[in-house]
Scaffold this motif. Structure first.
Motif, PDB file in Angstrom:
ATOM      1  N   GLU A  36       0.840  -1.081   0.000  1.00  0.00           N
ATOM      2  CA  GLU A  36       0.095  -0.196   0.096  1.00  0.00           C
ATOM      3  C   GLU A  36       0.737   0.949  -0.076  1.00  0.00           C
ATOM      4  O   GLU A  36       0.571   2.227  -0.740  1.00  0.00           O
ATOM      5  N   GLU A  37       1.867   1.292   0.945  1.00  0.00           N
ATOM      6  CA  GLU A  37       2.602   2.358   1.020  1.00  0.00           C
ATOM      7  C   GLU A  37       3.309   2.633  -0.154  1.00  0.00           C
ATOM      8  O   GLU A  37       3.906   3.631  -0.556  1.00  0.00           O
ATOM      9  N   LEU A  38       4.017   1.531  -0.778  1.00  0.00           N
ATOM     10  CA  LEU A  38       4.823   1.506  -2.033  1.00  0.00           C
ATOM     11  C   LEU A  38       4.065   2.249  -3.187  1.00  0.00           C
ATOM     12  O   LEU A  38       4.766   3.128  -3.792  1.00  0.00           O
ATOM     13  N   LYS A  39       2.817   1.849  -3.151  1.00  0.00           N
ATOM     14  CA  LYS A  39       2.083   2.566  -4.438  1.00  0.00           C
ATOM     15  C   LYS A  39       1.936   3.796  -4.045  1.00  0.00           C
ATOM     16  O   LYS A  39       1.629   4.539  -4.842  1.00  0.00           O
ATOM     17  N   LYS A  40       1.615   4.115  -2.539  1.00  0.00           N
ATOM     18  CA  LYS A  40       1.382   5.749  -2.361  1.00  0.00           C
ATOM     19  C   LYS A  40       2.668   6.497  -2.695  1.00  0.00           C
ATOM     20  O   LYS A  40       2.686   7.541  -3.226  1.00  0.00           O
ATOM     21  N   ARG A  41       3.713   6.006  -2.407  1.00  0.00           N
ATOM     22  CA  ARG A  41       5.143   6.774  -2.612  1.00  0.00           C
ATOM     23  C   ARG A  41       5.391   6.920  -3.978  1.00  0.00           C
ATOM     24  O   ARG A  41       5.933   7.790  -4.606  1.00  0.00           O
ATOM     25  N   TYR A  42       4.953   5.718  -4.747  1.00  0.00           N
ATOM     26  CA  TYR A  42       5.413   5.968  -6.271  1.00  0.00           C
ATOM     27  C   TYR A  42       3.891   6.554  -7.099  1.00  0.00           C
ATOM     28  O   TYR A  42       3.921   6.797  -8.199  1.00  0.00           O
ATOM     29  N   ALA A  43       2.868   6.902  -6.254  1.00  0.00           N
ATOM     30  CA  ALA A  43       1.777   7.374  -6.967  1.00  0.00           C
ATOM     31  C   ALA A  43       2.077   8.876  -7.469  1.00  0.00           C
ATOM     32  O   ALA A  43       2.885   9.565  -7.198  1.00  0.00           O
ATOM     33  N   LYS A  44       1.226   9.066  -8.420  1.00  0.00           N
ATOM     34  CA  LYS A  44       1.326  10.410  -9.052  1.00  0.00           C
ATOM     35  C   LYS A  44       2.681  10.707  -9.893  1.00  0.00           C
ATOM     36  O   LYS A  44       2.994  11.948 -10.035  1.00  0.00           O
ATOM     37  N   ARG A  45       3.259   9.429 -10.278  1.00  0.00           N
ATOM     38  CA  ARG A  45       4.468   9.831 -11.045  1.00  0.00           C
ATOM     39  C   ARG A  45       4.300   9.451 -12.410  1.00  0.00           C
ATOM     40  O   ARG A  45       5.424   9.568 -13.210  1.00  0.00           O
ATOM     41  N   MET A  46       3.187   8.669 -12.555  1.00  0.00           N
ATOM     42  CA  MET A  46       2.783   8.330 -13.847  1.00  0.00           C
ATOM     43  C   MET A  46       1.850   8.994 -14.507  1.00  0.00           C
ATOM     44  O   MET A  46       0.790   9.190 -13.750  1.00  0.00           O
ATOM     45  N   ILE A  47       1.803   9.895 -15.593  1.00  0.00           N
ATOM     46  CA  ILE A  47       1.018  10.548 -16.264  1.00  0.00           C
ATOM     47  C   ILE A  47       0.413  10.057 -17.494  1.00  0.00           C
ATOM     48  O   ILE A  47       1.327   9.772 -18.253  1.00  0.00           O
ATOM     49  N   THR A  48      -0.748   9.846 -17.850  1.00  0.00           N
ATOM     50  CA  THR A  48      -1.299   9.939 -19.249  1.00  0.00           C
ATOM     51  C   THR A  48      -1.793  10.924 -19.763  1.00  0.00           C
ATOM     52  O   THR A  48      -2.502  11.533 -19.409  1.00  0.00           O
ATOM     53  N   ILE A  49      -1.230  11.624 -20.992  1.00  0.00           N
ATOM     54  CA  ILE A  49      -1.903  12.735 -21.780  1.00  0.00           C
ATOM     55  C   ILE A  49      -2.187  12.210 -22.993  1.00  0.00           C
ATOM     56  O   ILE A  49      -1.447  11.733 -23.893  1.00  0.00           O
ATOM     57  N   GLU A  50      -3.269  12.875 -23.367  1.00  0.00           N
ATOM     58  CA  GLU A  50      -3.731  12.789 -25.066  1.00  0.00           C
ATOM     59  C   GLU A  50      -3.895  14.152 -25.503  1.00  0.00           C
ATOM     60  O   GLU A  50      -4.827  14.856 -24.829  1.00  0.00           O
ATOM     61  N   VAL A  51      -3.227  14.544 -26.550  1.00  0.00           N
ATOM     62  CA  VAL A  51      -3.524  15.769 -27.003  1.00  0.00           C
ATOM     63  C   VAL A  51      -3.852  15.431 -28.675  1.00  0.00           C
ATOM     64  O   VAL A  51      -3.725  14.407 -29.027  1.00  0.00           O
ATOM     65  N   ASP A  52      -4.287  16.509 -29.377  1.00  0.00           N
ATOM     66  CA  ASP A  52      -4.459  16.292 -30.924  1.00  0.00           C
ATOM     67  C   ASP A  52      -3.382  16.094 -31.740  1.00  0.00           C
ATOM     68  O   ASP A  52      -3.516  15.531 -32.594  1.00  0.00           O
ATOM     69  N   ASN A  53      -2.053  16.309 -31.323  1.00  0.00           N
ATOM     70  CA  ASN A  53      -0.834  16.097 -31.871  1.00  0.00           C
ATOM     71  C   ASN A  53       0.243  15.479 -31.090  1.00  0.00           C
ATOM     72  O   ASN A  53       0.970  16.200 -30.639  1.00  0.00           O
ATOM     73  N   GLN A  54       0.265  14.239 -31.022  1.00  0.00           N
ATOM     74  CA  GLN A  54       1.254  13.592 -29.988  1.00  0.00           C
ATOM     75  C   GLN A  54       2.574  13.750 -30.073  1.00  0.00           C
ATOM     76  O   GLN A  54       3.452  13.662 -29.386  1.00  0.00           O
ATOM     77  N   ASP A  55       2.708  13.925 -31.640  1.00  0.00           N
ATOM     78  CA  ASP A  55       4.307  13.965 -32.038  1.00  0.00           C
ATOM     79  C   ASP A  55       4.964  15.178 -31.424  1.00  0.00           C
ATOM     80  O   ASP A  55       6.015  15.367 -31.099  1.00  0.00           O
ATOM     81  N   ALA A  68       6.384  19.065 -13.685  1.00  0.00           N
ATOM     82  CA  ALA A  68       5.269  18.555 -14.741  1.00  0.00           C
ATOM     83  C   ALA A  68       4.011  19.356 -14.513  1.00  0.00           C
ATOM     84  O   ALA A  68       3.328  19.768 -15.498  1.00  0.00           O
ATOM     85  N   GLN A  69       3.465  19.581 -13.404  1.00  0.00           N
ATOM     86  CA  GLN A  69       2.150  20.198 -13.301  1.00  0.00           C
ATOM     87  C   GLN A  69       2.197  21.657 -13.864  1.00  0.00           C
ATOM     88  O   GLN A  69       1.153  22.237 -14.392  1.00  0.00           O
ATOM     89  N   LYS A  70       3.652  22.423 -13.778  1.00  0.00           N
ATOM     90  CA  LYS A  70       3.534  23.693 -14.230  1.00  0.00           C
ATOM     91  C   LYS A  70       3.814  23.681 -15.558  1.00  0.00           C
ATOM     92  O   LYS A  70       3.232  24.647 -16.371  1.00  0.00           O
ATOM     93  N   GLU A  71       4.793  22.704 -16.052  1.00  0.00           N
ATOM     94  CA  GLU A  71       5.307  22.806 -17.454  1.00  0.00           C
ATOM     95  C   GLU A  71       4.399  22.499 -18.516  1.00  0.00           C
ATOM     96  O   GLU A  71       4.309  22.744 -19.646  1.00  0.00           O
ATOM     97  N   ILE A  72       3.557  21.367 -18.085  1.00  0.00           N
ATOM     98  CA  ILE A  72       3.012  20.667 -19.361  1.00  0.00           C
ATOM     99  C   ILE A  72       1.841  21.326 -20.106  1.00  0.00           C
ATOM    100  O   ILE A  72       1.476  21.747 -20.788  1.00  0.00           O
ATOM    101  N   PRO A  73       1.015  22.364 -19.049  1.00  0.00           N
ATOM    102  CA  PRO A  73       0.002  23.083 -19.505  1.00  0.00           C
ATOM    103  C   PRO A  73       0.776  24.139 -20.323  1.00  0.00           C
ATOM    104  O   PRO A  73       0.089  24.680 -21.293  1.00  0.00           O
TER     105      PRO A  73
END
Ligand SMILES: Nc1ncnc2c1ncn2[C@@H]1O[C@H](COP(=O)(O)OP(=O)(O)OP(=O)(O)O)[C@@H](O)[C@H]1O
Ligand SMILES: [Mg+2]
Length: 297
Positions: free
Chosen positions: A212-231, A263-268
């Motif tokens: 449980e803790e392991l997953k919490k510790r590593y949580a929020k480190r994977m993001i999936t993003i879909e945009v109209d032009n992924q390249d 990531a939260q600042k730069e991706i947008p």
């Protein structure tokens, strides 16, 4: 209380460090997954814990006893080796009855354990059993003397998905009354039933933590993003220092992130500056598999 605790446990073979300064704690009453790739040192650890081999250095305390000084603790352990052998000519009941006699265990116990592993009404000879049935019989055998601790070496590795599920369900049903230490290289086994996991590679412990803790510790480190032009997005993200790696998954990019606030600042910003349309953005719950590959790499 820890049912197993190891202190700088080492096993060296000539120049090979099969186990190197292992410090492991296994609390009582849990299902403990001992995870590692082939050759990691899982069986070596088990052999040391069971007094089947002598440590080059270090020691372990099992159920309050130092394994170098006493062997009494062994009578409170049930052990299933990685490749169990049975007398194929017997039925399960005949086989366990002989073992019960040898162990000085009440014959009533044979039916009890066969019931637990769902083999009570099985009349066939062991030689005709499926691998899953043999593994269940193996677990029944480990339970005969009602041990406090079960040590199972890769109980699921030779099984098909159905057989694996049966064994995992069985292990889960024993939790509480027993502590179960089992080794595996199958990640999803750990995720499904373990309270705690240790990851070992090249004889070294890389991690020992509650699932449980392991997953919490590593949580929020994977993001999936879909945009109209992924390249375009891929091109802009690929050299960012806060990105560990990027994978393409269907129409989305799957990002492994080092620094979540960057990531939260730069991706947008990147999306807006490049005039991309955001279709989907999500933080993903990591699987044990994601964590495993990150930890061992
Ligand atoms: N008796 C031995 N003599 C020499 N080397 C050994 C001996 N036993 C194990 N090793 C080596 O120690 C390392 C750890 O082996 P071990 O069997 O503990 O791994 P494992 O994690 O159980 O792997 P597997 O998933 O293949 O069962 C391996 O490199 C192995 O070759
Ligand atoms: Mg092994």
């Amino acid at each position: 209380m820890n049912i197993i605790e190891t202190f700088n446990l080492c096993k060296y073979y000539k120049n090979k460090k099969a186990l190197d300064n292992l410090n492991l704690e296994v609390p009582e009453g849990i299902i403990f997954g001992y995870l590692g790739p082939n050759g990691a040192g899982k069986t070596t650890t088990i052999r040391l814990l069971l007094n089947l081999a002598k440590p080059t250095n270090g020691y372990a305390i099992i159920m309050g006893e130092n394994i170098l000084k006493s062997k009494k603790y062994l009578s409170k352990i049930g052990f299933l080796p990685d490749v169990p052998n049975f007398y194929n000519y017997f039925t399960a009941k005949e086989y366990l009855a002989i073992l019960a006699e040898i162990l000085g265990v009440d014959k009533k116990r044979v039916d009890e354990v066969l019931e637990l592993v769902d083999l009570k009404n099985e009349k066939k000879r062991i030689g005709t059993f499926s691998r899953g049935m043999k593994q269940r019989l193996g677990i029944a055998q480990t339970l005969l003397h009602d041990p406090k601790l079960l040590i199972l070496d890769e109980p699921t590795s030779a099984l098909d998905p159905q057989g694996r599920k049966e064994i995992l369900d069985l292990i889960k049903s024993l939790k509480g009354s027993k502590t179960i230490f089992f080794s595996t290289h199958i990640l999803s086994d750990v995720e499904k039933i373990c309270d705690r996991v240790a990851i070992i590679k090249d004889g070294k412990l890389l991690l020992n933590e509650k699932v449980e803790e392991l997953k919490k510790r590593y949580a929020k480190r994977m993001i999936t993003i879909e945009v109209d032009n992924q390249d375009i997005l891929w091109e802009k993200l690929k050299d960012k220092p806060w990105v560990i790696n990027i994978a393409v998954h269907n129409k989305s990019l799957l990002l492994n992130i080092k620094d979540i606030s960057m990531a939260q600042k730069e991706i947008p910003k990147i999306i807006s500056e490049n005039n991309l349309s955001l279709i989907h953005f999500e933080f993903l719950e990591p699987t044990i598999e994601d964590i495993f590959f990150e930890v061992i790499s």
